[in-house]
Design an enzyme around this catalytic site. Structure first.
Site, short mmCIF file in Angstrom:
data_model
loop_
_atom_site.label_atom_id
_atom_site.label_comp_id
_atom_site.label_asym_id
_atom_site.label_seq_id
_atom_site.Cartn_x
_atom_site.Cartn_y
_atom_site.Cartn_z
N GLU A 46 0.83 -1.21 0.00
CA GLU A 46 0.00 0.00 0.00
C GLU A 46 0.86 1.25 0.00
OE1 GLU A 46 -3.06 0.32 -0.57
OE2 GLU A 46 -3.63 -1.77 -0.48
N TYR A 131 -7.15 5.60 4.88
CA TYR A 131 -7.11 4.70 3.73
C TYR A 131 -6.29 3.44 4.06
CZ TYR A 131 -5.70 2.33 -0.40
OH TYR A 131 -5.46 1.32 -1.29
N ASP A 149 -9.43 5.28 -2.61
CA ASP A 149 -8.24 5.83 -3.26
C ASP A 149 -8.69 6.61 -4.50
OD1 ASP A 149 -8.90 3.93 -5.12
OD2 ASP A 149 -6.96 2.92 -5.13
#
Ligand code: SF4
Length: 343
Positions: A46, A131, A149
């Site tokens: 990520e 996130y 995102d």
């Protein structure tokens, strides 16, 4: 031709989720980070993908290479700066990897090396925002989560025909609220990966492929290419960068070890003012972009007759065979390797 809107995704949540999950079962791509459920590996992926395109991460084998060097939080927490930067080379935005190490250290200090799965605990870790916390909950732990995102934001703006800016507070609030309403509590891994994949491959920036969209019947917009709306972008600034190519009688190359904020710890050619070296013959030029800057990097021949240079703090003479082992920002890596072959 875009298929007609039939019903609202908010009103038909289950049907929307099913359509998405069915499509993903046949269209989902096999990325290396989708083969793991380890929270550490998921976090690494990520953070890598935050500002670097999937194609770049895959093409350079960055994910597997990083995990080979730092296979777990303990290895990462103990990493020194040079090894850390070397493992991150080619990905840019080097502050990310320093923060990743901070996260690893906090996971060890606060949780004995095992990632927490509850949202409040995740959000207290350095470098973890909503996130990333959502991504860890969904992809590592398979728990209900909300995550948005850029791809998901675009899909939701089009599905809802949202015409406000998606990157301002009010727009962000609406997008996250729709994401929360639509999130699938039964299949979080599949749902979030599917929504992201839809944004990457079908509901792309610019003109999307609506004819291939599994959720076209839920999509309200008639002008997908105009969405999402974003606040005005900052103007792009052109910058000229002048670097010195200087070798000594033994063939060693003069390099500079950066200590500035942007690329702390990386090696590069000495960068000087145009007034100092701009008149020297140019050996190479390379253009690159960083944030809102478009940089033209010119490399000048410091071995030109009559030119002299006194090494500055941070400058070192380096054997060419040592260059591959040094962590170097991609634009400099490119010109240095090319010139070492050519000259
Ligand atoms: S591709 Fe995007 S814009 Fe087109 S129908 Fe699907 S969600 Fe709507």
């Amino acid at each position: 031709m875009k298929p007609r809107f039939k019903s609202s995704a908010l009103a038909e949540k289950e049907e929307f989720r099913d359509c998405l999950a069915r499509w993903f079962s046949t269209h989902g791509r096999d990325y290396p980070w989708r083969r793991t459920r380890g929270p550490y590996e998921i976090l690494v992926s990520e953070v890598m993908l935050q500002q670097t395109r999937i194609a770049t991460v895959l093409a350079k084998g960055c994910f597997t290479r990083f995990l080979a060097v730092f296979p777990d939080v303990h290895a990462l927490a103990a990493a020194d700066d040079a090894a850390l930067l070397k493992a991150w080379e080619g990905l840019g935005y080097y502050r990310r990897v320093g923060m990743l190490r901070e996260t690893a250290r906090a996971v060890i200090a606060r949780h004995g090396g095992a990632f927490p799965c509850e949202l409040p605990d995740l959000l207290k870790l350095p470098g973890i925002g909503r996130y990333t916390a959502g991504a860890l909950r969904a992809f590592a732990f398979g728990l209900p989560a909300v995550l948005v995102d850029g791809n998901v934001s675009r899909v939701l703006a089009r599905l809802m025909d949202f015409r406000g800016p998606v990157d301002e507070t009010a727009g962000l609030k609406r997008i996250w609220s729709w994401a929360e309403t639509l999130a699938d509590p039964r299949r979080p891994r599949i749902h979030h990966a599917a929504l992201m994949e839809l944004g990457q491959s079908v509901c792309r920036p610019g003109v999307p492929d609506c004819a291939a969209c599994p959720v076209a019947g839920f999509c309200r917009t008639r002008e997908p290419a105009e969405l999402p709306v974003k606040r005005r972008k900052m103007a792009v600034t052109a910058v000229d960068e002048h670097a010195l190519w200087l070798r000594d009688d033994c063939g060693r190359l003069l390099l500079h070890h950066e200590s500035g904020k942007r690329r702390t710890g990386l090696w590069k050619l000495p960068v000087l003012e145009a007034a100092q070296i701009g008149h020297l013959p140019m050996l190479a030029q390379h253009r690159y972009s960083i944030t809102r800057y478009r940089v033209a990097l010119s490399v000048h021949d410091g071995n030109s007759p009559g030119f002299s240079y006194h090494a500055a703090v941070g400058d070192s003479w380096v054997e060419p065979r040592m260059v591959p082992a040094l962590a170097m920002a991609a634009p400099f890596r490119r010109v240095v390797e090319r010139l070492l072959i050519d000259l």
